[in-house]
Motif scaffolding. Sequence first.
Motif, PDB file in Angstrom:
ATOM      1  N   THR A  88      12.571   5.282  -2.572  1.00 21.02           N
ATOM      2  CA  THR A  88      11.311   5.667  -3.200  1.00 21.02           C
ATOM      3  C   THR A  88      10.243   4.654  -2.818  1.00 21.02           C
ATOM      4  OG1 THR A  88      11.799   4.404  -5.162  1.00 21.02           O
ATOM      5  CG2 THR A  88      12.508   6.678  -5.147  1.00 21.02           C
ATOM      6  N   LYS A  89       8.997   5.064  -3.012  1.00 25.31           N
ATOM      7  CA  LYS A  89       7.909   4.132  -2.702  1.00 25.31           C
ATOM      8  C   LYS A  89       8.013   2.906  -3.585  1.00 25.31           C
ATOM      9  CE  LYS A  89       4.769   7.641  -1.091  1.00 25.31           C
ATOM     10  NZ  LYS A  89       3.593   8.455  -1.379  1.00 25.31           N
ATOM     11  N   ARG A  90       8.438   3.123  -4.831  1.00 25.33           N
ATOM     12  CA  ARG A  90       8.514   1.988  -5.730  1.00 25.33           C
ATOM     13  C   ARG A  90       9.584   0.994  -5.279  1.00 25.33           C
ATOM     14  NH1 ARG A  90       7.866   1.924 -12.237  1.00 25.33           N
ATOM     15  NH2 ARG A  90       7.603  -0.307 -12.297  1.00 25.33           N
ATOM     16  N   MET A  91      10.635   1.493  -4.641  1.00 21.68           N
ATOM     17  CA  MET A  91      11.731   0.630  -4.205  1.00 21.68           C
ATOM     18  C   MET A  91      11.450   0.052  -2.818  1.00 21.68           C
ATOM     19  SD  MET A  91      14.611  -0.441  -5.416  1.00 21.68           S
ATOM     20  CE  MET A  91      15.946  -1.438  -4.758  1.00 21.68           C
ATOM     21  N   ALA A  92      10.501   0.611  -2.094  1.00 25.81           N
ATOM     22  CA  ALA A  92      10.276   0.221  -0.697  1.00 25.81           C
ATOM     23  C   ALA A  92      10.038  -1.284  -0.516  1.00 25.81           C
ATOM     24  CB  ALA A  92       9.119   1.032  -0.123  1.00 25.81           C
ATOM     25  N   PRO A  93       9.203  -1.933  -1.343  1.00 29.11           N
ATOM     26  CA  PRO A  93       9.024  -3.376  -1.137  1.00 29.11           C
ATOM     27  C   PRO A  93      10.340  -4.136  -1.227  1.00 29.11           C
ATOM     28  CG  PRO A  93       7.391  -2.543  -2.685  1.00 29.11           C
ATOM     29  CD  PRO A  93       8.338  -1.430  -2.425  1.00 29.11           C
ATOM     30  N   GLY A 188      -0.025   0.079  -4.414  1.00 30.19           N
ATOM     31  CA  GLY A 188      -1.430   0.245  -4.750  1.00 30.19           C
ATOM     32  C   GLY A 188      -1.694   1.652  -5.228  1.00 30.19           C
ATOM     33  N   PRO A 189      -2.815   2.253  -4.812  1.00 33.78           N
ATOM     34  CA  PRO A 189      -3.059   3.654  -5.167  1.00 33.78           C
ATOM     35  C   PRO A 189      -1.953   4.548  -4.609  1.00 33.78           C
ATOM     36  CG  PRO A 189      -4.750   2.822  -3.677  1.00 33.78           C
ATOM     37  CD  PRO A 189      -3.926   1.663  -4.058  1.00 33.78           C
ATOM     38  N   ASP A 190      -1.359   4.120  -3.524  1.00 37.38           N
ATOM     39  CA  ASP A 190      -0.155   4.744  -2.967  1.00 37.38           C
ATOM     40  C   ASP A 190       0.628   3.551  -2.427  1.00 37.38           C
ATOM     41  OD1 ASP A 190       1.701   6.440  -1.883  1.00 37.38           O
ATOM     42  OD2 ASP A 190       0.213   7.889  -1.252  1.00 37.38           O
ATOM     43  N   LEU A 191       1.734   3.783  -1.745  1.00 43.58           N
ATOM     44  CA  LEU A 191       2.430   2.643  -1.155  1.00 43.58           C
ATOM     45  C   LEU A 191       1.541   2.032  -0.069  1.00 43.58           C
ATOM     46  CD1 LEU A 191       5.213   1.147  -1.036  1.00 43.58           C
ATOM     47  CD2 LEU A 191       5.685   2.588   0.922  1.00 43.58           C
ATOM     48  N   VAL A 192       1.243   0.748  -0.179  1.00 44.26           N
ATOM     49  CA  VAL A 192       0.381   0.113   0.813  1.00 44.26           C
ATOM     50  C   VAL A 192       1.271  -0.444   1.922  1.00 44.26           C
ATOM     51  CG1 VAL A 192      -1.386  -1.608   1.221  1.00 44.26           C
ATOM     52  CG2 VAL A 192      -1.282  -0.439  -0.964  1.00 44.26           C
ATOM     53  N   ASP A 193       1.459   0.373   2.953  1.00 45.98           N
ATOM     54  CA  ASP A 193       2.233  -0.059   4.111  1.00 45.98           C
ATOM     55  C   ASP A 193       1.253  -0.734   5.060  1.00 45.98           C
ATOM     56  OD1 ASP A 193       3.659  -0.315   6.446  1.00 45.98           O
ATOM     57  OD2 ASP A 193       4.792   1.533   6.124  1.00 45.98           O
ATOM     58  N   TRP A 194       1.387  -2.056   5.217  1.00 43.08           N
ATOM     59  CA  TRP A 194       0.351  -2.814   5.933  1.00 43.08           C
ATOM     60  C   TRP A 194       0.218  -2.382   7.371  1.00 43.08           C
ATOM     61  CZ3 TRP A 194      -3.013  -4.728   2.940  1.00 43.08           C
ATOM     62  CH2 TRP A 194      -2.667  -5.169   1.674  1.00 43.08           C
ATOM     63  N   ARG A 195       1.309  -1.879   7.974  1.00 38.85           N
ATOM     64  CA  ARG A 195       1.203  -1.451   9.366  1.00 38.85           C
ATOM     65  C   ARG A 195       0.340  -0.198   9.468  1.00 38.85           C
ATOM     66  NH1 ARG A 195       7.570  -1.750  10.455  1.00 38.85           N
ATOM     67  NH2 ARG A 195       7.490  -0.829   8.386  1.00 38.85           N
ATOM     68  N   VAL A 196       0.521   0.726   8.487  1.00 32.43           N
ATOM     69  CA  VAL A 196      -0.311   1.938   8.490  1.00 32.43           C
ATOM     70  C   VAL A 196      -1.756   1.575   8.181  1.00 32.43           C
ATOM     71  CG1 VAL A 196      -0.657   4.166   7.383  1.00 32.43           C
ATOM     72  CG2 VAL A 196       1.651   3.350   7.812  1.00 32.43           C
ATOM     73  N   VAL A 197      -1.939   0.649   7.231  1.00 38.44           N
ATOM     74  CA  VAL A 197      -3.296   0.257   6.856  1.00 38.44           C
ATOM     75  C   VAL A 197      -4.010  -0.373   8.041  1.00 38.44           C
ATOM     76  CG1 VAL A 197      -4.607  -1.319   5.393  1.00 38.44           C
ATOM     77  CG2 VAL A 197      -2.769   0.033   4.415  1.00 38.44           C
ATOM     78  N   ALA A 198      -3.296  -1.224   8.791  1.00 39.23           N
ATOM     79  CA  ALA A 198      -3.912  -1.867   9.960  1.00 39.23           C
ATOM     80  C   ALA A 198      -4.342  -0.826  10.987  1.00 39.23           C
ATOM     81  CB  ALA A 198      -2.921  -2.853  10.578  1.00 39.23           C
ATOM     82  N   LYS A 199      -3.479   0.184  11.181  1.00 44.53           N
ATOM     83  CA  LYS A 199      -3.809   1.246  12.130  1.00 44.53           C
ATOM     84  C   LYS A 199      -5.038   2.018  11.653  1.00 44.53           C
ATOM     85  CE  LYS A 199       0.269   2.898  13.509  1.00 44.53           C
ATOM     86  NZ  LYS A 199       1.341   3.901  13.439  1.00 44.53           N
ATOM     87  N   LEU A 200      -5.074   2.258  10.352  1.00 40.95           N
ATOM     88  CA  LEU A 200      -6.175   3.000   9.750  1.00 40.95           C
ATOM     89  C   LEU A 200      -7.484   2.247   9.941  1.00 40.95           C
ATOM     90  CD1 LEU A 200      -6.444   5.555   7.919  1.00 40.95           C
ATOM     91  CD2 LEU A 200      -6.409   4.012   5.983  1.00 40.95           C
ATOM     92  N   GLN A 201      -7.426   0.934   9.711  1.00 40.23           N
ATOM     93  CA  GLN A 201      -8.643   0.130   9.849  1.00 40.23           C
ATOM     94  C   GLN A 201      -9.091   0.071  11.295  1.00 40.23           C
ATOM     95  OE1 GLN A 201      -7.186  -3.323   7.762  1.00 40.23           O
ATOM     96  NE2 GLN A 201      -8.767  -3.068   6.205  1.00 40.23           N
ATOM     97  N   ALA A 202      -8.107   0.017  12.210  1.00 43.21           N
ATOM     98  CA  ALA A 202      -8.443  -0.037  13.631  1.00 43.21           C
ATOM     99  C   ALA A 202      -9.188   1.227  14.045  1.00 43.21           C
ATOM    100  CB  ALA A 202      -7.175  -0.212  14.450  1.00 43.21           C
ATOM    101  N   THR A 203      -8.744   2.385  13.545  1.00 49.58           N
ATOM    102  CA  THR A 203      -9.425   3.626  13.923  1.00 49.58           C
ATOM    103  C   THR A 203     -10.811   3.706  13.293  1.00 49.58           C
ATOM    104  OG1 THR A 203      -8.261   4.700  12.134  1.00 49.58           O
ATOM    105  CG2 THR A 203      -7.364   5.014  14.322  1.00 49.58           C
TER     106      THR A 203
ATOM    107  N   TYR B 183      -4.602   7.248   0.902  1.00 55.82           N
ATOM    108  CA  TYR B 183      -5.421   6.270   0.189  1.00 55.82           C
ATOM    109  C   TYR B 183      -6.734   6.928  -0.184  1.00 55.82           C
ATOM    110  CZ  TYR B 183      -1.892   3.450   2.402  1.00 55.82           C
ATOM    111  OH  TYR B 183      -0.686   2.967   2.810  1.00 55.82           O
ATOM    112  N   PRO B 184      -7.243   6.608  -1.379  1.00 56.81           N
ATOM    113  CA  PRO B 184      -8.485   7.267  -1.793  1.00 56.81           C
ATOM    114  C   PRO B 184      -9.631   6.908  -0.856  1.00 56.81           C
ATOM    115  CG  PRO B 184      -7.731   5.676  -3.438  1.00 56.81           C
ATOM    116  CD  PRO B 184      -6.706   5.705  -2.384  1.00 56.81           C
ATOM    117  N   PRO B 185     -10.605   7.802  -0.686  1.00 57.09           N
ATOM    118  CA  PRO B 185     -11.726   7.513   0.199  1.00 57.09           C
ATOM    119  C   PRO B 185     -12.463   6.267  -0.278  1.00 57.09           C
ATOM    120  CG  PRO B 185     -12.105   9.523  -1.096  1.00 57.09           C
ATOM    121  CD  PRO B 185     -10.685   9.139  -1.289  1.00 57.09           C
TER     122      PRO B 185
END
Lengths: 205, 580
Positions: A88-93, A188-203, B183-185
Amino acid sequence: MTTQDARLPEVPPELRNNVRIGPLDWLSPLYNWSRKRSLWPLFGGLACCAFEMIAAAAARFDQARFGMEIVRPSPRQADLMIVSGTVTKRMAPQIVRLYNQMPEPKYVIAMGACAISGGPFKEGYNVVSGVDKLIPVDVYVPGCPPRPEALYNAFLALHAKWDRERLSQLRWYRKDVADEGIPVPELGPDLVDWRVVAKLQATEE
Amino acid sequence: MGPQATTELLTILNERFPGAAEPSEYEGLVVAPARLLEVATFLRDEMGYRYLSLVSGVDYPQPTARFPARFEVVYHLFRESGGPLTLHVHADRDDPVVPSVVSIWPAANVHERETWDLMGIRFAGHPNLRRILLWEGFEGHPLRKDWHEVYYEADRKPFESRYPNGQPVMAEERAPLGDNLRYPPGWSPKEWQCLAEEAVYAPLEARPGGNGRRMPTDQVVVNLGPQHPSTHGVLRMVARLDGETIQQLEPVIGYLHRCHEKIGERNTWLANMPYTDRLDYVSSMSNNFGYAIAVEKLLGVEVPERAEYIRVIMAELTRIVRHLISIGSFTSDIGVYLTGMLYALEERELILDLFEMASGSRMMCNYFRFGGVARDLPEGWIPLAKELVYERLPRRIDEMERFTFNEVFRARSVGVGVLPADKAIAYGCTGPLLRASGVPYDVRRAEPYSLYGELDWDVAVAYNGDIHDRFVVRFEEMRQSLRIIRQALERMPEGPVLAGKVQPAVKVPAGEAYGRVEAPLGELGFYLVSDGSANPHRYRIRAPSFANLGVLGELCKGHLIADVVAILASIDITLGEVDR
């Protein structure tokens, strides 16, 4: 004693008969053979599959036949993680943290449909779509839950994988490959997977 | 509770509290939120409804026949015997608030927290209204009908073809991030702060240590789990300790929350049957039983006699498996390591062989159908079962009992984790936990279903309410189960095992039903609301270990930290069911 490779450090004369510096690949079969017979899995059940994992360890099936009598819940000495159930997302960390805490060499078996892809619970808002989204997986065992025999087949598949490994290529003996571990996700608001977040920020940039 | 009894109760209530209650659309009463606490106190103290089984939230985004669009909070109350009294309380859809009944039934605590977490209904006056299955900071309340997951496709299954152009479409391909993440906007990871961990420790009050003794000490907070050998899965407990004594202990759950209810409301009725297997994954047959009974109440199907016998045999074999496992894991938790578990698993394998012969699967049997069971027993099943039930199991249970009740066990269990009867009832405990406290309450006797009214058996009960007595009850229950199975095997008639045909998409008439069975861990209930379509409108599970876990903190207070493990194992939980 053969002449030494100039790139390697020099062995003092008094140790020349005892120490060998050079490629150790000829030792690989012995190394792999002994690893196969002294596997130390991490005990940790996530869900339903954990019971088939316990059944695999118990009387009728007896996993001691595969050289893995000791199953202990600490990651510090373990070399095999059997992800037995829904992540689960809660167990992922915690899963990632456990994986990071295991010493090399380490292997992962994804046991059951949930650990492979999320299985019957895939669409759930709290379910990770397979543990390979978080950590690298070596063997996948299908089933819901897989029978103990299927889990044994996974051990044999793991043994076969080791047979192809050479000491010179193993990541954990190489100095040029740094093991930084996997960034531990956060909640966080959802599971904060830093690798996905980094990709998201890059785009975005 | 039948329609006549509901009308009588309504008359009594309207005399006492004019205008507080009216009949509901299907079952039970609708109570005005402002009068809820008065009515509830009256029902508990004067009408004998001491037992709150379940609090559920139901979302009605569209107006129904008699009421506008709303949230409903539904309470299921029980007396010593008979069916449920269902109370409905309506709440506004924009700002849903309902008074909390924790002061009247402490059992409501966990259920109200869950309803806040997943449905977003606030309970005014709740002592600790925090998220319970999800984490603090999660975006949205998932069980609302207008909340959609990342992989959302359509409201109802079956979905359109998975192979639209001859190519399979993966859920990941449709998700914007290629994963089950959203993630929320405008959410920025740099400014965001993680609230989840802080919220876990928030209920632990900081207090100076030392218990008033002269030497000043600090109290420490210790985490047990979620990766821990004795938590039976992924339970986490945070404890505040003074020395080695527990001052406060809070279970932290949700590490196996698999969104059963949200997925269940999208599935067809029959497609939920295999999901129930995965609730308490050690006793899948009992879970099937509960769900089948609930849907059959709505459908009004009669179950053929042979099928009833098969169901009872399977449910009781499941009880034996579950109790063996709980005894085995208890002994391993108090330090025998694996020996007790090996005894238990040896017998479990033999019973699972029977399950596999009948259903085709060892663990996840998916054997029950609405109006019967999936298929008849295969040839050779009954002789095998007879040998097991008459010859082997009685001896093995005796052997296990000799092994279990040894001196170490007694030293660890007598007088530890005592649960008085009134507290057990107030906290909504069921199963062996309740019966060990001297309350002979068993759903099979209180509201007999299937054949339990006709067969000859006793309710196992013990009176001290400590860990020791919980296992006395479990051993006695296994013997009673053997007694039930023997009778059922002898009397089982020939005949069909399923009423009507197998229909993959059964249409269920509009209505609501609460079906419950005595699962090995306690009362397992399914509260179902149907709007007459091929999918449930609301699919709510009353999990016995979820309710029983609510009392863990109370039981551990004042004990040593080593006893927490023993107390938890004696309550006996399955995380699949706690977190659902």
